[in-house]
Design a protein around this motif. Structure first.
Motif, PDB file in Angstrom:
ATOM      1  N   ALA A   1       0.759  -1.231  -0.168  1.00 54.27           N
ATOM      2  CA  ALA A   1      -0.118   0.058   0.109  1.00 54.27           C
ATOM      3  C   ALA A   1       1.043   1.312  -0.014  1.00 54.27           C
ATOM      4  O   ALA A   1       0.464   2.357  -0.401  1.00 54.27           O
ATOM      5  CB  ALA A   1      -0.763  -0.149   1.068  1.00 54.27           C
TER       6      ALA A   1
ATOM      7  N   CYS B   1      -7.819   1.363   7.413  1.00 52.05           N
ATOM      8  CA  CYS B   1      -7.681   2.484   6.415  1.00 52.05           C
ATOM      9  C   CYS B   1      -6.834   3.665   7.200  1.00 52.05           C
ATOM     10  O   CYS B   1      -7.226   4.015   8.095  1.00 52.05           O
ATOM     11  CB  CYS B   1      -8.934   3.042   6.337  1.00 52.05           C
ATOM     12  SG  CYS B   1      -9.195   4.423   5.242  1.00 52.05           S
TER      13      CYS B   1
ATOM     14  N   MET C   1      -7.931   1.328   0.508  1.00 55.65           N
ATOM     15  CA  MET C   1      -7.151   2.295   0.078  1.00 55.65           C
ATOM     16  C   MET C   1      -7.576   2.732  -1.309  1.00 55.65           C
ATOM     17  O   MET C   1      -8.343   1.876  -1.863  1.00 55.65           O
ATOM     18  CB  MET C   1      -5.693   1.680   0.126  1.00 55.65           C
ATOM     19  CG  MET C   1      -5.059   1.225   1.115  1.00 55.65           C
ATOM     20  SD  MET C   1      -4.448   2.644   2.132  1.00 55.65           S
ATOM     21  CE  MET C   1      -3.197   3.487   1.107  1.00 55.65           C
TER      22      MET C   1
END
Length: 540
Positions: free
Chosen positions: A44, A507, A537
């Motif tokens: 991420a 998150c 995301m």
């Protein structure tokens, strides 16, 4: 579709004990295929070239690239005495050029389909818009390389004497092909992650303009084949038109004619609250997002995605029902910074640090692949900063689920909820705690059914106890960053001992999501296989 099927079957069997062999296979799939990052644990957190998708998506990309490479390389039958091209060298250049050109053309519909907001494949697979954006970029890169090889091949082929190179430049198909290859290459160059991140509006306008120019140049490039290759161009146009039509339809049917919204900016929390009235056509679902348009200035087409935070229904004087959709926005630069400045300049000041303004806005949605947390026994939210909107929408949906269960005289399956929230200051916490968590911090017959705990990790200025206004019983305050790995392992061990199915929703910053993913993979590897991970995301 395999991914969507696995989620569907898992949902059907969610509350039923699975055979040991199926559970073991499911755990292996989670631990080694569907959940982990490709190499280390970074997926991420973006690098210089963007993000590296999780292992399953990365393997999908690798397979696609491998298929294209293999198709470009195999079964070229060159021989002496060919009636068209006398030498094997000429034949190979011609065959390679033709094949790479056809493969590049055949990839065009995928490039357009994967880039659209209204992508039917998202519903079929369960993968997010961000995932298909990754696929879009990789298919485009492969097609661009194939187009470059195609162009180089025909250039060499012409130089070797089959055609007159100077005369070729007088042919429309030739120089239109050159334009198409250059435009494709520029599209890839101007799509690098730093450009998308820091100058997104410039990137988007340039991307659309170049895409139109590319389709036009390709149309004339293949015109010599009397429409034989238009079968690859028309789907791109059709997908693009379909997406735009659906987007316009969403705008028309969701928004009220007034296009009015209320925007409130809290200077202490550096947070904007948007409340947008809409038609009551669809029941809002947690985890979905909407594109917000600010109908002001010359950039009326500009829209940005924001996750739904909460919703409420009300009846107007004329008897019609509307829904207020609420969003929380952290202003940074570009669109959000202009919105903040507009509120500060034109808005009404309240309490010295809050400005409120009625603005013309429209929203388009909903988008996303929502999931139902009411099917889990235990839920762990790991949230960073303004990512709290994801948790708030799910908490509201869980409250509604509890009310429905109570009305039907049934007991809810949700037993434990733990919210871990990392923030940099007290103002945002106080704003959310007072406005959005009222029902959870007020004891009632509903909230007593669930063990709700909240850990607030304040990594900024010290948070005075008075900020909690006496409601400290559901929240613990820490002055350090959350130890994500330890938290997940602790909850997994505790809830696994009670044979409870667990959901981890994360998150926040990329590093937080990566740490959570790695911890879930480690927990599954230790035998805590009743865990599902839901990262939230959004990547351009």
């Amino acid at each position: 579709m395999i991914n969507r099927g696995a989620h569907f079957i898992s949902g059907l069997l969610n509350r039923k004990p699975l055979p040991a062999t199926i559970r073991a296979a499911q755990a292996v799939m989670k631990a080694y295929i569907s959940l982990p990052a490709l190499f280390s644990h970074q997926t991420a957190e973006p690098g210089i070239c963007g993000i590296i998708p999780p292992r399953l998506q990365s393997l999908t990309v690798i397979c696609f690239v491998a298929i294209n490479v293999i198709l470009c390389c195999v079964r070229y039958q060159a021989f002496s005495g060919n009636l068209y091209w006398s030498t094997p060298q000429l034949q190979v250049w011609r065959y390679v050029s033709d094949r790479t050109g056809v493969l590049a053309m055949s990839n065009l519909p995928l490039i357009w389909a994967f880039a659209m907001r209204n992508n039917l494949l998202m519903s079929l697979t369960g993968w997010s818009f961000s995932t298909f954006n990754i696929f879009h970029r990789w298919v485009a890169r492969v097609a661009t390389i194939e187009a470059i090889v195609h162009s180089i091949g025909y250039t060499v082929f012409s130089f070797l004497g089959w055609y007159n190179y100077d005369a070729d430049w007088k042919e429309q198909y030739w120089w239109m092909g050159v334009i198409a290859t250059i435009v494709m290459s520029l599209l890839c160059v101007f799509s690098f992650y730093p450009i998308r991140r820091y100058t997104y509006e410039f990137f988007l306008l340039l991307h659309i303009a170049f895409a139109v120019l590319f389709l036009i140049s390709m149309w004339y490039h293949v015109a010599i084949f009397a429409g034989e290759y238009n079968v690859f161009i028309w789907p791109c146009v059709a997908v693009w038109c379909f997406d735009r039509a659906i987007r316009i339809g969403r705008l028309v049917f969701l928004n009220l004619p007034s296009f009015r919204a209320t925007a409130t900016y809290n200077q202490d929390a550096n947070s904007i609250r948007l409340t947008i009235p809409t038609r009551s056509l669809l029941r809002p679902r947690p985890g979905t997002y909407y594109y917000v348009y600010l109908l002001r200035g010359i950039k009326l087409w500009e829209s940005h995605p924001f996750t739904l935070a909460s919703w409420s229904s009300k009846q107007l004087a004329n008897g019609s029902n509307i829904q207020d959709l609420a969003f929380m926005v952290r202003p940074y630069n570009g669109f959000t910074a202009r919105l903040r400045d507009h509120i500060l300049q034109k808005g009404e000041e309240i309490n010295g640090h809050i400005s409120k303004l009625s603005v013309r806005m429209a929203i388009e949605g909903p988008y996303g692949t929502p999931y139902d947390l009411s099917k889990y026994s235990s839920i762990l939210f790991i949230i960073g900063g303004s990512g709290i909107t994801v948790a708030l929408s799910h908490l509201q949906a869980l409250l509604e689920s509890l009310k429905e269960s109570q009305n039907k005289e049934k007991h809810s399956g949700v037993h434990s909820i733990r919210l871990v929230w990392a923030i940099r200051g007290a103002a945002l916490f106080d704003d959310v705690f007072q406005q959005d968590l009222l029902e959870w911090r007020t004891p009632s017959s509903l909230t007593r059914q669930v063990d709700f705990r909240m850990d607030v990790h304040n990594t900024g200025a010290a948070m005075p106890a008075t900020q909690l206004n006496g409601q400290i019983e559901i929240a613990q305050i820490f002055s350090h960053r959350p130890r994500v790995h330890d938290l997940i392992m602790e909850c997994a061990e505790e809830w696994h001992a009670r044979h409870e199915k667990m959901a981890v929703v994360c998150c926040g910053p990329g590093t937080m999501v990566d740490d959570a993913r790695a911890a879930v993979v480690a927990a599954v590897g230790k035998g805590y296989d009743e865990i599902n991970f839901h990262p939230e995301m959004f990547h351009w």
